[in-house]
Design a protein around this motif. Sequence first.
Motif, PDB file in Angstrom:
ATOM      1  N   THR A 170     -19.260 -18.056 -33.609  1.00 46.46           N
ATOM      2  CA  THR A 170     -19.575 -17.669 -34.817  1.00 46.46           C
ATOM      3  C   THR A 170     -20.907 -18.129 -34.901  1.00 46.46           C
ATOM      4  OG1 THR A 170     -18.476 -19.209 -35.940  1.00 46.46           O
ATOM      5  CG2 THR A 170     -17.358 -17.364 -35.552  1.00 46.46           C
ATOM      6  N   TYR A 191     -21.052 -14.880 -39.164  1.00 44.12           N
ATOM      7  CA  TYR A 191     -20.044 -14.865 -40.073  1.00 44.12           C
ATOM      8  C   TYR A 191     -20.500 -14.810 -41.510  1.00 44.12           C
ATOM      9  CZ  TYR A 191     -22.459 -19.526 -40.821  1.00 44.12           C
ATOM     10  OH  TYR A 191     -23.252 -20.681 -41.273  1.00 44.12           O
ATOM     11  N   GLN A 194     -19.798 -10.715 -41.198  1.00 40.78           N
ATOM     12  CA  GLN A 194     -18.519 -10.314 -40.569  1.00 40.78           C
ATOM     13  C   GLN A 194     -17.421 -11.237 -40.882  1.00 40.78           C
ATOM     14  OE1 GLN A 194     -20.364  -9.787 -36.901  1.00 40.78           O
ATOM     15  NE2 GLN A 194     -19.717  -7.851 -36.714  1.00 40.78           N
ATOM     16  N   ASP A 195     -16.210 -10.944 -41.063  1.00 39.69           N
ATOM     17  CA  ASP A 195     -15.099 -11.856 -40.924  1.00 39.69           C
ATOM     18  C   ASP A 195     -14.641 -12.090 -39.536  1.00 39.69           C
ATOM     19  OD1 ASP A 195     -11.963 -12.435 -40.850  1.00 39.69           O
ATOM     20  OD2 ASP A 195     -12.344 -12.831 -42.654  1.00 39.69           O
ATOM     21  N   GLU A 199     -12.913  -9.377 -37.117  1.00 35.90           N
ATOM     22  CA  GLU A 199     -13.472  -8.674 -36.081  1.00 35.90           C
ATOM     23  C   GLU A 199     -12.655  -8.733 -34.808  1.00 35.90           C
ATOM     24  OE1 GLU A 199     -16.373  -6.768 -35.803  1.00 35.90           O
ATOM     25  OE2 GLU A 199     -16.305  -6.926 -38.073  1.00 35.90           O
ATOM     26  N   TYR A 218     -11.143 -22.474 -42.781  1.00 33.27           N
ATOM     27  CA  TYR A 218     -10.730 -21.590 -41.608  1.00 33.27           C
ATOM     28  C   TYR A 218      -9.411 -21.785 -41.246  1.00 33.27           C
ATOM     29  CZ  TYR A 218     -15.631 -19.835 -40.911  1.00 33.27           C
ATOM     30  OH  TYR A 218     -16.697 -19.075 -40.868  1.00 33.27           O
ATOM     31  N   ALA A 221      -7.427 -18.484 -40.795  1.00 30.00           N
ATOM     32  CA  ALA A 221      -7.635 -17.490 -39.946  1.00 30.00           C
ATOM     33  C   ALA A 221      -7.751 -17.981 -38.636  1.00 30.00           C
ATOM     34  CB  ALA A 221      -9.241 -17.321 -40.535  1.00 30.00           C
TER      35      ALA A 221
END
Length: 323
Positions: A170, A191, A194-195, A199, A218, A221
């Motif tokens: 990222t 980042y 986009q997530d 992605e 984070y 995720a």
Amino acid sequence: MRAVIAPNPGGVDALEVVDLPQPEPGPGEVLIRVAAAGLNRSDLLQRQGFYPPPPGITDVLGLECSGDIVAVGEGVTDLPPGTHVCALLTGGGYAEYVTVPAGQVATVPLGISLVDAGGLMEVAATVWSNVFMMGKLQHGETLLVHGGGSGIGTMAIQLAKAFGARVIVTVGSPEKGDFCRELGADVVIDYKQQDFAAEMKSAGMTADVILDIIGAKYLDANVSVLSTAGRLVVIGLQGGVKAELNLGALMSKRAAVMATTLRARPTSEKAAIVSAMVAQVWPLISDGTVRPIIHATYALDDVRQAHQVLEESSHIGKVLLTP
């Protein structure tokens, strides 16, 4: 000698260049005349008052340096004065001279300038100890690196590719993304646009090892994109210190979450990391497979400007001070 301290925590204006007595090496230590010192995000935290040095350690900032050995303490026989070295420090690198236990010192790899070596030890030791020693990244596995354009990120990309892994990073800008691709990154995710988890999921990608500098923000995720038996290694807390962990998701993947720091480890552990790193990483540097990425160098008097660059994350690779 001239050195940098931050006697009153705060912004970059808290940094002061002062005159201090030159240190003397104790038993098992060497004295290094500093050629260059690498800046790290932990230095910003120390300046802000959030990451004080361990008890008994100098208030001078700086966790890595390169230079020449000018004196050795009792018991040091394999690092004679005049040797070009780089060192992993617990503090003191932003200075003209610094002492360090001999086990945390390595000779500069062939083909690397003495100044560039000033940004080598912290990133190489961090990546080797966390991605390979703790994370146990293997050939053919996938590594996800957050902050691919940082000093740690650029080193992680190169080392992972050298050992046959696939790399996802990222980044915060197209420029950093392009540079990471040049270093060998297979997938780049911006980042800011986009997530990363979305992605990866949409492309059917997971990560066997994640090297994370963000922390709490984070956590969920990261766990969601771990592979079965994946390993999440948290080395930074830029996104906070507290988050809720879904143990069910972790258990279903038989995955692990680990968190670690380097500075507070005992000297013996640091020496073991340095020894393993030199054995495994130095040959790759000497043959050109891996190289330190240097964004810019600043004089000691310009330390405030150097900290500002690091704080803004406008750099790619390492920022150095040259006393």
